[in-house]
Design a protein around this motif. Structure first.
Motif, PDB file in Angstrom:
ATOM      1  N   LEU A 217       5.246 -22.290 -94.221  1.00  4.87           N
ATOM      2  CA  LEU A 217       3.890 -21.756 -94.184  1.00  4.87           C
ATOM      3  C   LEU A 217       3.474 -21.239 -95.558  1.00  4.87           C
ATOM      4  CD1 LEU A 217       1.367 -20.899 -92.596  1.00  4.87           C
ATOM      5  CD2 LEU A 217       2.549 -18.763 -92.028  1.00  4.87           C
ATOM      6  N   ALA A 218       4.388 -20.536 -96.255  1.00  2.95           N
ATOM      7  CA  ALA A 218       4.076 -20.020 -97.591  1.00  2.95           C
ATOM      8  C   ALA A 218       3.799 -21.158 -98.568  1.00  2.95           C
ATOM      9  CB  ALA A 218       5.238 -19.157 -98.091  1.00  2.95           C
ATOM     10  N   MET A 219       4.601 -22.216 -98.505  1.00  5.46           N
ATOM     11  CA  MET A 219       4.397 -23.362 -99.394  1.00  5.46           C
ATOM     12  C   MET A 219       3.070 -24.061 -99.093  1.00  5.46           C
ATOM     13  SD  MET A 219       8.242 -25.002 -99.546  1.00  5.46           S
ATOM     14  CE  MET A 219       7.675 -26.358-100.556  1.00  5.46           C
ATOM     15  N   ALA A 220       2.709 -24.160 -97.794  1.00  4.76           N
ATOM     16  CA  ALA A 220       1.442 -24.789 -97.421  1.00  4.76           C
ATOM     17  C   ALA A 220       0.251 -23.975 -97.918  1.00  4.76           C
ATOM     18  CB  ALA A 220       1.377 -24.941 -95.902  1.00  4.76           C
ATOM     19  N   MET A 221       0.355 -22.637 -97.843  1.00  8.84           N
ATOM     20  CA  MET A 221      -0.728 -21.776 -98.315  1.00  8.84           C
ATOM     21  C   MET A 221      -0.861 -21.850 -99.834  1.00  8.84           C
ATOM     22  SD  MET A 221      -0.042 -18.525 -95.770  1.00  8.84           S
ATOM     23  CE  MET A 221      -1.408 -17.527 -96.323  1.00  8.84           C
ATOM     24  N   GLU A 222       0.272 -21.902-100.543  1.00  6.16           N
ATOM     25  CA  GLU A 222       0.217 -22.030-101.995  1.00  6.16           C
ATOM     26  C   GLU A 222      -0.346 -23.383-102.416  1.00  6.16           C
ATOM     27  OE1 GLU A 222       3.965 -21.279-103.776  1.00  6.16           O
ATOM     28  OE2 GLU A 222       3.978 -19.138-103.274  1.00  6.16           O
ATOM     29  N   ALA A 223       0.013 -24.451-101.685  1.00  7.23           N
ATOM     30  CA  ALA A 223      -0.500 -25.787-102.002  1.00  7.23           C
ATOM     31  C   ALA A 223      -2.010 -25.866-101.844  1.00  7.23           C
ATOM     32  CB  ALA A 223       0.177 -26.830-101.115  1.00  7.23           C
ATOM     33  N   ARG A 224      -2.557 -25.004-100.976  1.00  4.24           N
ATOM     34  CA  ARG A 224      -4.008 -24.965-100.769  1.00  4.24           C
ATOM     35  C   ARG A 224      -4.679 -23.880-101.620  1.00  4.24           C
ATOM     36  NH1 ARG A 224      -1.494 -26.836 -96.433  1.00  4.24           N
ATOM     37  NH2 ARG A 224      -2.500 -28.356 -95.054  1.00  4.24           N
ATOM     38  N   CYS A 225      -3.919 -23.368-102.607  1.00  2.00           N
ATOM     39  CA  CYS A 225      -4.447 -22.379-103.561  1.00  2.00           C
ATOM     40  C   CYS A 225      -4.946 -21.118-102.869  1.00  2.00           C
ATOM     41  CB  CYS A 225      -5.560 -22.985-104.412  1.00  2.00           C
ATOM     42  SG  CYS A 225      -5.058 -24.428-105.361  1.00  2.00           S
ATOM     43  N   ARG A 227      -5.402 -17.417-102.202  1.00  2.00           N
ATOM     44  CA  ARG A 227      -5.348 -16.228-103.056  1.00  2.00           C
ATOM     45  C   ARG A 227      -5.869 -14.991-102.335  1.00  2.00           C
ATOM     46  NH1 ARG A 227      -2.649 -19.296-105.089  1.00  2.00           N
ATOM     47  NH2 ARG A 227      -2.574 -20.045-107.243  1.00  2.00           N
ATOM     48  N   GLY A 228      -5.685 -14.912-101.051  1.00  2.00           N
ATOM     49  CA  GLY A 228      -6.153 -13.749-100.313  1.00  2.00           C
ATOM     50  C   GLY A 228      -7.658 -13.726-100.203  1.00  2.00           C
ATOM     51  N   VAL A 230      -9.721 -12.755-102.591  1.00  2.00           N
ATOM     52  CA  VAL A 230     -10.343 -12.762-103.910  1.00  2.00           C
ATOM     53  C   VAL A 230     -11.344 -13.909-103.988  1.00  2.00           C
ATOM     54  CG1 VAL A 230      -9.932 -12.937-106.390  1.00  2.00           C
ATOM     55  CG2 VAL A 230      -8.273 -11.760-104.929  1.00  2.00           C
ATOM     56  N   ASN A 231     -12.607 -13.575-104.225  1.00  2.00           N
ATOM     57  CA  ASN A 231     -13.693 -14.570-104.328  1.00  2.00           C
ATOM     58  C   ASN A 231     -13.740 -15.494-103.110  1.00  2.00           C
ATOM     59  OD1 ASN A 231     -14.389 -13.596-106.918  1.00  2.00           O
ATOM     60  ND2 ASN A 231     -12.831 -14.912-107.862  1.00  2.00           N
ATOM     61  N   ARG A 232     -13.412 -14.962-101.966  1.00  2.00           N
ATOM     62  CA  ARG A 232     -13.365 -15.762-100.746  1.00  2.00           C
ATOM     63  C   ARG A 232     -14.672 -15.628 -99.985  1.00  2.00           C
ATOM     64  NH1 ARG A 232      -9.114 -17.945 -97.921  1.00  2.00           N
ATOM     65  NH2 ARG A 232      -9.447 -18.308 -95.694  1.00  2.00           N
ATOM     66  N   THR A 233     -15.241 -16.755 -99.580  1.00  2.00           N
ATOM     67  CA  THR A 233     -16.472 -16.759 -98.792  1.00  2.00           C
ATOM     68  C   THR A 233     -16.178 -17.290 -97.392  1.00  2.00           C
ATOM     69  OG1 THR A 233     -17.045 -18.984 -99.592  1.00  2.00           O
ATOM     70  CG2 THR A 233     -17.901 -17.094-100.850  1.00  2.00           C
ATOM     71  N   LYS A 234     -17.094 -17.050 -96.479  1.00  2.00           N
ATOM     72  CA  LYS A 234     -16.927 -17.479 -95.085  1.00  2.00           C
ATOM     73  C   LYS A 234     -18.034 -18.449 -94.701  1.00  2.00           C
ATOM     74  CE  LYS A 234     -14.550 -13.347 -93.398  1.00  2.00           C
ATOM     75  NZ  LYS A 234     -14.328 -12.772 -94.736  1.00  2.00           N
ATOM     76  N   MET A 235     -17.646 -19.501 -93.986  1.00  2.00           N
ATOM     77  CA  MET A 235     -18.631 -20.486 -93.545  1.00  2.00           C
ATOM     78  C   MET A 235     -19.520 -19.887 -92.462  1.00  2.00           C
ATOM     79  SD  MET A 235     -18.019 -24.374 -92.186  1.00  2.00           S
ATOM     80  CE  MET A 235     -17.218 -23.865 -90.664  1.00  2.00           C
TER      81      MET A 235
END
Length: 267
Positions: A217-225, A227-228, A230-235
């Protein structure tokens, strides 16, 4: 092994369309109502609210009851402890050191009802709320605490991942147990210590599997960049609607009625 907490049942219903914050807060309010119930009227009101939630959710009632199978042993153990160790009240049965009293029976029945309602109420929350919506709801509720340094997004993510992996790990444990039994392992015979030792062949592979899944799961989240927040928007932004206010009114109304019934009507 059946376990409903952590599972999501996708279907169309009024409860599914409610805001995630409404469902989370309503569940906590309902749990408070269950623990505030003191008499038969309070328990009937709490049960009526639970049945209403299940009916409106369009989740099969058999699926809800299936989730109780995993905690039957805990419920029975708790009931037996209270029946035999509560010594207040009038004696119903006495033989040697065994004393069954009226208070012990009453407390056991109340605790059993509360545990069943608690599990079913919590199951409704996860069955009608997708993991993504649950994460967003928890994060939105914790957002005011970010001003004092509380990592709202990280806490919400950890809670939703933990809930999501509960049924996965339970299924994994069931598969490991069946594989060990096919190799001749015996988990039912012997004393308490023997049964405790027999759990080692189950726990070791389960922990290995859990760590492996966490690493993937950690590797999959890192592969998708990832970053918590930070600068995260919601659809889709969470917004309260008419049904949300109705849900709050019903849940709060029932909770107040349960508390008042306990005050004025007693146990």
């Amino acid at each position: 092994m059946n376990l409903t907490i952590g599972q999501y049942y996708p279907t169309e219903s009024v409860i599914h369309r409610l805001d995630a914050r409404t469902k989370i807060l309503s569940t906590f309010i309902y749990i408070a109502a269950v623990f505030c119930a003191r008499g038969i009227v309070g328990y009937l009101l709490s049960a009526a609210l639970l049945i209403l939630m299940i009916r409106l959710s369009n989740v099969p009632f058999k699926l809800m009851l299936g989730g109780l199978k995993s905690i039957i042993a805990i419920i029975l153990f708790t009931v037996v402890l209270n029946v035999f160790f509560v010594r207040t009240g009038r004696d119903l049965f006495s033989f040697g050191i065994i004393h069954i009293t009226t208070d012990g029976v009453k407390i056991s029945i109340r605790l059993c009802i509360r545990l069943v309602m608690l599990i079913l109420g919590s199951s409704v929350l996860t069955l009608v709320t997708s993991p993504i919506s649950l994460t967003e709801g928890i994060e939105a509720l914790l957002k005011p605490f970010k001003k004092i340094g509380v990592p709202a997004h990280e806490i919400a993510m950890m809670m939703s991942i933990a809930l999501r992996f509960i049924p996965t790990l339970v299924d994994e444990l069931d598969k490991i147990k069946k594989a060990q039994m096919a190799r001749g392992a015996d988990f039912d015979t012997g004393g308490l210590m023997a049964k405790a030792k027999s759990m080692i062949p189950l726990l070791v592979p389960l922990f290995v599997s859990a760590f492996r899944r966490a690493d993937e799961l950690a590797m999959a989240m890192e592969a998708r960049c990832y970053r918590g927040d930070v600068n995260r928007t919601k659809m889709k932004k969470l917004e309260y609607g008419k049904n949300d206010y109705i849900a709050y009114s019903v849940v709060i109304g029932v909770t107040v009625s349960v508390i008042l019934s306990g005050i004025f009507l007693g146990a």
